[in-house]
Design a protein around this motif. Sequence first.
Motif, PDB file in Angstrom:
ATOM      1  N   ALA A   1       0.860  -1.189   0.000  1.00 46.70           N
ATOM      2  CA  ALA A   1       0.000   0.000   0.000  1.00 46.70           C
ATOM      3  C   ALA A   1       0.892   1.233   0.000  1.00 46.70           C
ATOM      4  O   ALA A   1       1.665   1.441   0.936  1.00 46.70           O
ATOM      5  CB  ALA A   1      -0.912   0.004   1.220  1.00 46.70           C
ATOM      6  N   LEU A   2       0.793   2.036  -1.055  1.00 46.18           N
ATOM      7  CA  LEU A   2       1.618   3.224  -1.190  1.00 46.18           C
ATOM      8  C   LEU A   2       0.747   4.473  -1.135  1.00 46.18           C
ATOM      9  O   LEU A   2      -0.292   4.542  -1.790  1.00 46.18           O
ATOM     10  CB  LEU A   2       2.403   3.188  -2.503  1.00 46.18           C
ATOM     11  N   VAL A   3       1.184   5.461  -0.360  1.00 44.44           N
ATOM     12  CA  VAL A   3       0.475   6.736  -0.265  1.00 44.44           C
ATOM     13  C   VAL A   3       1.069   7.697  -1.289  1.00 44.44           C
ATOM     14  O   VAL A   3       2.277   7.951  -1.287  1.00 44.44           O
ATOM     15  CB  VAL A   3       0.584   7.340   1.149  1.00 44.44           C
ATOM     16  N   ALA A   4       0.216   8.236  -2.154  1.00 44.61           N
ATOM     17  CA  ALA A   4       0.663   9.226  -3.132  1.00 44.61           C
ATOM     18  C   ALA A   4       0.435  10.644  -2.627  1.00 44.61           C
ATOM     19  O   ALA A   4       1.166  11.562  -2.992  1.00 44.61           O
ATOM     20  CB  ALA A   4      -0.070   9.018  -4.460  1.00 44.61           C
ATOM     21  N   GLN A   5      -0.598  10.814  -1.770  1.00 47.60           N
ATOM     22  CA  GLN A   5      -0.906  12.131  -1.207  1.00 47.60           C
ATOM     23  C   GLN A   5      -1.663  11.936   0.103  1.00 47.60           C
ATOM     24  O   GLN A   5      -2.522  11.065   0.205  1.00 47.60           O
ATOM     25  CB  GLN A   5      -1.756  12.934  -2.187  1.00 47.60           C
ATOM     26  N   GLY A   6      -1.342  12.751   1.117  1.00 49.43           N
ATOM     27  CA  GLY A   6      -1.996  12.630   2.408  1.00 49.43           C
ATOM     28  C   GLY A   6      -1.245  11.683   3.325  1.00 49.43           C
ATOM     29  O   GLY A   6      -0.036  11.479   3.173  1.00 49.43           O
ATOM     30  N   ALA A   7      -1.962  11.087   4.276  1.00 51.03           N
ATOM     31  CA  ALA A   7      -1.332  10.170   5.224  1.00 51.03           C
ATOM     32  C   ALA A   7      -2.369   9.174   5.713  1.00 51.03           C
ATOM     33  O   ALA A   7      -3.572   9.453   5.750  1.00 51.03           O
ATOM     34  CB  ALA A   7      -0.735  10.937   6.399  1.00 51.03           C
ATOM     35  N   LYS A   8      -1.892   7.997   6.085  1.00 51.19           N
ATOM     36  CA  LYS A   8      -2.756   6.950   6.608  1.00 51.19           C
ATOM     37  C   LYS A   8      -2.097   6.351   7.845  1.00 51.19           C
ATOM     38  O   LYS A   8      -0.865   6.302   7.943  1.00 51.19           O
ATOM     39  CB  LYS A   8      -3.001   5.861   5.555  1.00 51.19           C
ATOM     40  N   ARG A   9      -2.921   5.895   8.775  1.00 51.91           N
ATOM     41  CA  ARG A   9      -2.413   5.289  10.000  1.00 51.91           C
ATOM     42  C   ARG A   9      -3.016   3.895  10.129  1.00 51.91           C
ATOM     43  O   ARG A   9      -4.229   3.721   9.983  1.00 51.91           O
ATOM     44  CB  ARG A   9      -2.766   6.152  11.211  1.00 51.91           C
ATOM     45  N   THR A  10      -2.184   2.903  10.390  1.00 52.81           N
ATOM     46  CA  THR A  10      -2.623   1.520  10.538  1.00 52.81           C
ATOM     47  C   THR A  10      -2.159   1.001  11.887  1.00 52.81           C
ATOM     48  O   THR A  10      -0.996   1.165  12.257  1.00 52.81           O
ATOM     49  CB  THR A  10      -2.049   0.641   9.414  1.00 52.81           C
ATOM     50  N   GLY A  11      -3.073   0.384  12.615  1.00 50.32           N
ATOM     51  CA  GLY A  11      -2.747  -0.170  13.918  1.00 50.32           C
ATOM     52  C   GLY A  11      -2.803  -1.682  13.896  1.00 50.32           C
ATOM     53  O   GLY A  11      -3.684  -2.290  13.286  1.00 50.32           O
ATOM     54  N   LEU A  12      -1.851  -2.302  14.570  1.00 47.94           N
ATOM     55  CA  LEU A  12      -1.798  -3.754  14.725  1.00 47.94           C
ATOM     56  C   LEU A  12      -1.436  -4.037  16.169  1.00 47.94           C
ATOM     57  O   LEU A  12      -0.311  -3.769  16.592  1.00 47.94           O
ATOM     58  CB  LEU A  12      -0.761  -4.373  13.787  1.00 47.94           C
ATOM     59  N   GLY A  13      -2.389  -4.556  16.927  1.00 49.44           N
ATOM     60  CA  GLY A  13      -2.127  -4.745  18.349  1.00 49.44           C
ATOM     61  C   GLY A  13      -1.782  -3.415  18.993  1.00 49.44           C
ATOM     62  O   GLY A  13      -2.509  -2.430  18.864  1.00 49.44           O
ATOM     63  N   GLU A  14      -0.641  -3.363  19.669  1.00 55.27           N
ATOM     64  CA  GLU A  14      -0.206  -2.124  20.308  1.00 55.27           C
ATOM     65  C   GLU A  14       0.699  -1.291  19.401  1.00 55.27           C
ATOM     66  O   GLU A  14       1.157  -0.224  19.801  1.00 55.27           O
ATOM     67  CB  GLU A  14       0.531  -2.449  21.614  1.00 55.27           C
ATOM     68  N   ARG A  15       0.960  -1.753  18.201  1.00 51.73           N
ATOM     69  CA  ARG A  15       1.814  -1.008  17.264  1.00 51.73           C
ATOM     70  C   ARG A  15       0.978  -0.100  16.367  1.00 51.73           C
ATOM     71  O   ARG A  15      -0.129  -0.451  15.983  1.00 51.73           O
ATOM     72  CB  ARG A  15       2.613  -1.969  16.378  1.00 51.73           C
ATOM     73  N   THR A  16       1.548   1.053  16.039  1.00 48.38           N
ATOM     74  CA  THR A  16       0.909   1.980  15.113  1.00 48.38           C
ATOM     75  C   THR A  16       1.905   2.357  14.025  1.00 48.38           C
ATOM     76  O   THR A  16       3.060   2.682  14.310  1.00 48.38           O
ATOM     77  CB  THR A  16       0.437   3.251  15.832  1.00 48.38           C
ATOM     78  N   TYR A  17       1.460   2.312  12.779  1.00 48.31           N
ATOM     79  CA  TYR A  17       2.297   2.650  11.635  1.00 48.31           C
ATOM     80  C   TYR A  17       1.638   3.805  10.892  1.00 48.31           C
ATOM     81  O   TYR A  17       0.491   3.695  10.454  1.00 48.31           O
ATOM     82  CB  TYR A  17       2.442   1.458  10.689  1.00 48.31           C
ATOM     83  N   GLU A  18       2.360   4.903  10.734  1.00 50.59           N
ATOM     84  CA  GLU A  18       1.857   6.016   9.929  1.00 50.59           C
ATOM     85  C   GLU A  18       2.747   6.143   8.697  1.00 50.59           C
ATOM     86  O   GLU A  18       3.970   6.142   8.814  1.00 50.59           O
ATOM     87  CB  GLU A  18       1.838   7.334  10.701  1.00 50.59           C
ATOM     88  N   TYR A  19       2.120   6.238   7.542  1.00 53.10           N
ATOM     89  CA  TYR A  19       2.901   6.404   6.316  1.00 53.10           C
ATOM     90  C   TYR A  19       2.266   7.506   5.487  1.00 53.10           C
ATOM     91  O   TYR A  19       1.058   7.669   5.433  1.00 53.10           O
ATOM     92  CB  TYR A  19       3.047   5.093   5.542  1.00 53.10           C
ATOM     93  N   ARG A  20       3.154   8.296   4.881  1.00 55.90           N
ATOM     94  CA  ARG A  20       2.758   9.529   4.215  1.00 55.90           C
ATOM     95  C   ARG A  20       3.142   9.468   2.736  1.00 55.90           C
ATOM     96  O   ARG A  20       3.647   8.449   2.267  1.00 55.90           O
ATOM     97  CB  ARG A  20       3.431  10.713   4.912  1.00 55.90           C
ATOM     98  N   ALA A  21       2.918  10.575   2.026  1.00 58.53           N
ATOM     99  CA  ALA A  21       3.199  10.616   0.596  1.00 58.53           C
ATOM    100  C   ALA A  21       4.620  10.168   0.304  1.00 58.53           C
ATOM    101  O   ALA A  21       5.572  10.662   0.908  1.00 58.53           O
ATOM    102  CB  ALA A  21       2.975  12.031   0.064  1.00 58.53           C
ATOM    103  N   GLY A  22       4.749   9.204  -0.608  1.00 54.53           N
ATOM    104  CA  GLY A  22       6.065   8.690  -0.973  1.00 54.53           C
ATOM    105  C   GLY A  22       6.513   7.516  -0.138  1.00 54.53           C
ATOM    106  O   GLY A  22       7.598   6.975  -0.372  1.00 54.53           O
ATOM    107  N   GLN A  23       5.693   7.072   0.813  1.00 57.11           N
ATOM    108  CA  GLN A  23       6.035   5.908   1.628  1.00 57.11           C
ATOM    109  C   GLN A  23       5.068   4.771   1.326  1.00 57.11           C
ATOM    110  O   GLN A  23       3.926   4.988   0.925  1.00 57.11           O
ATOM    111  CB  GLN A  23       5.971   6.251   3.118  1.00 57.11           C
ATOM    112  N   TYR A  24       5.553   3.547   1.552  1.00 55.52           N
ATOM    113  CA  TYR A  24       4.689   2.391   1.351  1.00 55.52           C
ATOM    114  C   TYR A  24       4.709   1.496   2.578  1.00 55.52           C
ATOM    115  O   TYR A  24       5.686   1.466   3.333  1.00 55.52           O
ATOM    116  CB  TYR A  24       5.096   1.599   0.105  1.00 55.52           C
ATOM    117  N   LEU A  25       3.624   0.793   2.758  1.00 61.24           N
ATOM    118  CA  LEU A  25       3.481  -0.194   3.817  1.00 61.24           C
ATOM    119  C   LEU A  25       3.303  -1.553   3.177  1.00 61.24           C
ATOM    120  O   LEU A  25       2.611  -1.676   2.162  1.00 61.24           O
ATOM    121  CB  LEU A  25       2.283   0.162   4.694  1.00 61.24           C
ATOM    122  N   VAL A  26       3.941  -2.566   3.752  1.00 61.01           N
ATOM    123  CA  VAL A  26       3.710  -3.934   3.291  1.00 61.01           C
ATOM    124  C   VAL A  26       3.152  -4.750   4.451  1.00 61.01           C
ATOM    125  O   VAL A  26       3.637  -4.657   5.583  1.00 61.01           O
ATOM    126  CB  VAL A  26       4.987  -4.602   2.728  1.00 61.01           C
TER     127      VAL A  26
END
Length: 301
Positions: free
Chosen positions: A45-70
């Motif tokens: 999942a790649l962000v082209a504009q804006g930001a997204k936040r994903t939580g897994l258990g007690e972990r939180t991952y925020e990724y913004r424009a130009g970043q990807y999450l796998v």
Amino acid sequence: MGLEELCALIDRHARRGTPPVEGLLLSRSERPTAPEPSLTGPVLALVAQGAKRTGLGERTYEYRAGQYLVVTVDLPVTGHFSEASPGRPFLGVGLELRPAAIADLLLQHATAPGPARPPGGAVSGIAVSTAPYELVDALVRLLRLLERPADRPVLAPLIEKEILWRLVTGEQGAVIRQIGLADSTLSQIGRAVRWIRDHHASALRVGELADMCAMSASSFHRHFRAVTAMTPLQFQKNIRLQQARLLLMSRDDDVEDVGYAIGYDSPSQFSREYRRQYGLPPGRDAERLRGAERGSRASRA
């Protein structure tokens, strides 16, 4: 062009609802959204504009424009768009990661550069990195095929293979490789994850899951928690509660019956844990969700 063209392509085709290339996912939102639980499988999942936040258990991952999450294995996550507005909507692109395609790539190119195993041996189920230009460029070319349907059958598989190559040889390459290796720690934990998902109403016997993964109980616990950020029992509870919410929203079932259906023997325990997870008792949450869905259908009519 890079991200600029990617934004234009996502915006145009997300608005149109263009039938996507198989496995391709487009996201667009003009406002931040509330956290919502979902079950996700292996995906880029790649962000082209804006930001997204994903939580897994007690972990939180925020990724913004130009970043990807796998995401590397089926996981119960909570996600929301954290930065979006009508003037600058959130724009994102996702691609399902097929283990068979990764395995095929590794078989063809066994000497691909990059570490074969993650440092330390423990693999997380989610990782975030900055996308190199080559990965963004490949995604742009994949989205261009949305406007060239005659080219898709030939070119889409080639570009998907290139995207996988960029991932396998990139910063998260060691983790991505684990998806395609049948005997990898990630694949072994993935078997346990799928068993819990498919048998969430059954009693959980950790020893049997450890045997399924050919691990000792202590090693299984350590690797399972590294991948999912949860113990097996916590993971099962998350799956049960997500399934309960789906049943309550889609069917007019009695709350107690739903609790029994997903494996709870105690209605009070079900209500207590549901409220802790979603902020409302199951009956009231179901009413809210159904009301929101009816409002959404009315606005589209």
